[in-house]
Design an enzyme around this catalytic site. Structure first.
Site, PDB file in Angstrom:
ATOM      1  CB  CYS A   5      -0.987   0.016   1.215  1.00 27.92           C
ATOM      2  SG  CYS A   5      -1.469  -1.535   1.783  1.00 27.92           S
ATOM      3  NE  ARG A  64       2.527  -8.851   6.138  1.00 28.51           N
ATOM      4  CZ  ARG A  64       1.203  -8.815   5.661  1.00 28.51           C
ATOM      5  NH1 ARG A  64       0.174  -9.766   6.260  1.00 28.51           N
ATOM      6  NH2 ARG A  64       0.580  -7.926   4.874  1.00 28.51           N
ATOM      7  CD  GLN A  73      -0.921  -9.607   0.238  1.00 24.66           C
ATOM      8  OE1 GLN A  73      -0.975  -8.458  -0.059  1.00 24.66           O
ATOM      9  NE2 GLN A  73      -1.436  -9.958   1.443  1.00 24.66           N
ATOM     10  CG  ASP A  83      -1.362  -5.709  -2.226  1.00 18.27           C
ATOM     11  OD1 ASP A  83      -2.834  -5.558  -2.014  1.00 18.27           O
ATOM     12  OD2 ASP A  83      -0.508  -5.366  -1.478  1.00 18.27           O
ATOM     13  CG  HIS A 138      -3.572  -0.400  -2.931  1.00 17.57           C
ATOM     14  ND1 HIS A 138      -2.481  -1.369  -3.166  1.00 17.57           N
ATOM     15  CD2 HIS A 138      -4.001  -0.704  -1.627  1.00 17.57           C
ATOM     16  CE1 HIS A 138      -2.079  -1.904  -1.864  1.00 17.57           C
ATOM     17  NE2 HIS A 138      -2.813  -1.729  -1.133  1.00 17.57           N
ATOM     18  CE  LYS A 162     -12.521  -6.621   8.168  1.00 13.18           C
ATOM     19  NZ  LYS A 162     -11.522  -7.237   8.390  1.00 13.18           N
ATOM     20  CG  HIS A 205      -6.301  -1.402   1.169  1.00 10.48           C
ATOM     21  ND1 HIS A 205      -4.989  -1.233   1.371  1.00 10.48           N
ATOM     22  CD2 HIS A 205      -6.846  -0.372   1.908  1.00 10.48           C
ATOM     23  CE1 HIS A 205      -4.725  -0.128   2.012  1.00 10.48           C
ATOM     24  NE2 HIS A 205      -6.023   0.330   2.208  1.00 10.48           N
TER      25      HIS A 205
HETATM   26 ZN   LIG Z   1      -3.111  -2.239   0.812  1.00 11.79          ZN
END
Ligand SMILES: [Zn+2]
Ligand SMILES: [Zn+2]
Length: 641
Positions: A338, A367, A385, A387, A389, A468, A514
């Site tokens: 992000c 992580r 991911q 991932d 946005h 969410k 997200h």
């Molecule tokens: Zn995010």
């Protein structure tokens, strides 16, 4: 008399001081019989709970969402009663319910062996058959402490001292058998042991008091309980099936990935494993590009300043790998994309005409998980991911989320995964105006309704920065996994001062969405391995076809077949070892390769292949061209079997 209001809004009168069970009795004898507990003004309580004032009352039966937890926790007490009965001098710890059962921790002289579990389970059945009442008693605190001290249970004494400081009375429960089992607990429980119909002890493990290795070692006994024997049997079958499908075991057998102690929690992907990984990555690219996403690449290591701005430095630092640059700057490896995407967004000026702007990225994340919690692909230190946005104007939230919901529906369908959605709304601690939250929640609801997506509402479970939608997928053996997520974020755009120029020529804040559909590739691959038990459908299988020559003289034709498959874009290999063809078939079957093509004299002469399917066995000889056409059609259609 007092008035109780039932869930349907109707009311009943009962005597003041009457137990909650009286409400069930006033409704119907059948309900009274099925009752396990009650919810009084939102709190789950025993059926014996006395009603002293007007209240909202709901009777809990085995159909109620609250029931299983009460039932399993009660079974944990039954376990403790059986253990203390069979092994006098055992000290009891705690016995909470779990998602799939319960456990109880004990201090014992020697570890339990399987025969002990059998004996304990038998004793539990015995105690259940006698239908002892779970009776709640309020004891003066001193008396309770004294009682457990005398009984040689310092752990219970410690629990009482910690959990009831300042109280004059403490809640204890007895199961009235001849040894009069007493346990410190606030409940609630089912009314009597006879209600506990179907349970099983599953395993034992080493544990420590309060989960701390510095404390007293204990033995944990795990069990599970269901309302009926049928449900219990199904669960046990599911557990056995899960063991067979365990992605760590199947991944090793299929040679997909490995781990090394020098890189804990980071997978080493073999050629086959990397092919599977890349197939998923490319599949996702193929879905996201037409949906208007740009695939971006942002840095892996960032200066501390970024993490201070994002808030991770104060809240999440211990979960990140920290490094020092050559200049001595404090840096950290990204644990999520992000903040990098916000910086990328800010490198240019944006106009409302460009919105929504959609980024997605698959670069690795890190992580810093403790090595003790790592296991297989579901808990890792390094992962990627799908991932993304989306930067949207507030007016675009509903349409953007609706498009996302449709995308998710299509993707899960390709994998044959069932799923459910839940909308999580404003939590107690939140940032921003209430009206903003109301508008955001309404937009999400509108999107859900328009997309035809059924959903549950998780009131108060949203993130502090926005509401969410989460998705749970259900795999082939009925287990649920949380995967996709769509989260609105009103806070990050403020923190990173994100802007766009509106039609009014003034600067405005975008809203960030997200979103991830697989979540982490590693975890999603683990789920897929277990869902398909390693037998991936043709479009996903890392190896789709294997060519098996019968004798050396067929090698030349076999190589030609393989080359043709390669050229057609199928993932093929050739087993040219000097082994018997039946042996090669058996091995290919164990490797779960969808198609085995056996070639001998006749096939070579006819330019044909003898086709064996992993799922359907011998399919007979076919012209080579036709096999290729059919196989490609199977890949393109993403057929699941
Ligand atoms: Zn995010
Ligand atoms: Zn209890």
């Amino acid at each position: 008399m007092i008035t109780v209001t039932l869930p349907d809004g109707s009311t009943k009168q009962v005597e003041s001081g009457a137990p909650a069970k009286a409400v069930a009795e006033a409704i119907s004898p059948r309900l009274a019989d099925a009752a396990l507990a009650a919810v009084v003004d939102g709190k789950v309580v025993d059926l014996a709970y006395p009603l002293h004032q007007d209240a909202k009352v709901q009777i809990v039966t085995n159909k109620s969402p609250e029931a299983l937890e009460v039932y399993r926790h009660s079974t944990a007490h039954l376990l403790a009663a059986a253990v203390t009965n069979l092994f006098p001098g055992t000290q009891c710890g705690i016995g909470p319910p779990l998602d799939d059962g319960f456990y109880y921790d004990f201090v014992v002289e020697r570890p339990f062996v399987p025969e002990d579990l059998e004996a304990i389970e038998k004793k539990m059945k015995d105690l259940a058959a006698q239908d002892f009442v779970f009776e709640r008693q309020l004891w003066p605190r001193d008396r309770a402490i004294d009682f457990f001290k005398k009984r040689g249970e310092p752990l219970k004494v410690q629990l009482i001292e910690e959990k009831t400081a300042g109280q004059s009375e403490v809640s204890v429960y007895t199961i009235k058998d001849k040894e009069t089992f007493v346990d410190f607990c606030v409940g609630p429980h089912v009314p009597s042991t006879g209600k506990l119909k179907a349970f099983k002890l599953t395993t034992t493990s080493n544990a420590y008091w309060k989960g701390d290795a510095k404390n007293q070692p204990m033995q944990r006994v795990y069990g599970t309980a269901f309302f009926s024997q049928k449900e219990l049997d199904e669960h046990v079958t599911r557990l056995e099936e899960a063991k067979k499908r365990d992605h760590r075991k199947v991944g090793r057998e299929l040679g997909l990935f490995a781990f090394h102690p020098w890189a804990p929690g980071a997978g080493f992907w073999t050629g086959k494993g990397a092919t599977l990984y890349n197939t998923l990555a490319d599949y996702m690219r193929g879905k996201l590009f037409p949906a208007g996403y740009q695939e971006v690449k942002t840095p892996i290591v960032y200066n501390k300043e970024l993490w201070v701005t994002s808030g991770h430095w104060s809240h999440y630092r211990e979960n990140m790998f920290l490094v020092k640059s050559a200049d001595g700057d404090e840096m950290a490896l990204k644990a999520m994309n992000c903040p990098g995407h916000y910086l990328l967004y800010s490198t240019e000026k944006h106009s409302y005409k460009e919105m929504p702007i959609r980024f997605h990225e698959q670069t690795p994340l890190h992580r810093n998980e403790a090595s003790g919690v790592l296991g297989g692909l579901t808990r890792v230190r390094q992962f990627s991911q799908d991932d993304g946005h989306c930067f949207v104007m507030e007016s675009q939230i509903a349409s953007e989320v609706e498009a996302l919901l449709r995308l998710i529906q299509g993707i899960y369908k390709d994998f044959g995964l069932e799923y459910t959605a839940k909308l999580s709304t404003r939590p107690e601690k939140f940032i921003g105006e209430v009206e903003l939250w109301d508008r955001a929640e309404a937009a999400l609801k509108e999107a859900l309704d328009k997309s035809g997506q059924p959903y549950a509402i998780n009131r108060g479970d949203g993130a502090f920065y926005g509401p969410k939608i989460d998705f749970d997928i259900t795999d082939a053996i009925g287990r649920k996994w949380q995967c996709a997520t769509i989260q609105l974020d009103y806070v990050a755009p403020e923190r990173f001062d994100l802007k766009y120029v509106g039609a009014d020529n003034a600067e405005h804040r975008p809203v960030v969405i997200h979103r991830a559909i697989f979540g982490s590739f590693e975890r999603f691959i683990a789920i897929l391995i277990e869902h398909f038990a390693g037998a991936f459908p043709m479009w996903l299988a890392p190896l789709q076809v294997i060519v098996l020559p019968i004798a050396d003289r067929h090698l030349e034709y076999a190589a030609e077949v393989r080359a043709l498959l390669d050229k057609a874009g199928l993932r093929a290999t050739l087993d040219d070892r000097q082994e018997k063809v039946n042996y090669k078939i058996r091995e290919a079957q164990l490797q779960k390769i969808p198609y085995m093509l056996v070639v001998g004299d006749r096939e070579a002469a006819d330019r044909a292949v003898a086709v064996r399917s992993r799922a359907k066995g011998d399919l007979g000889a076919r012209p080579l061209d036709r096999f290729v056409t059919d196989a490609l059609a199977e890949v393109t259609s993403k057929a699941l079997s």
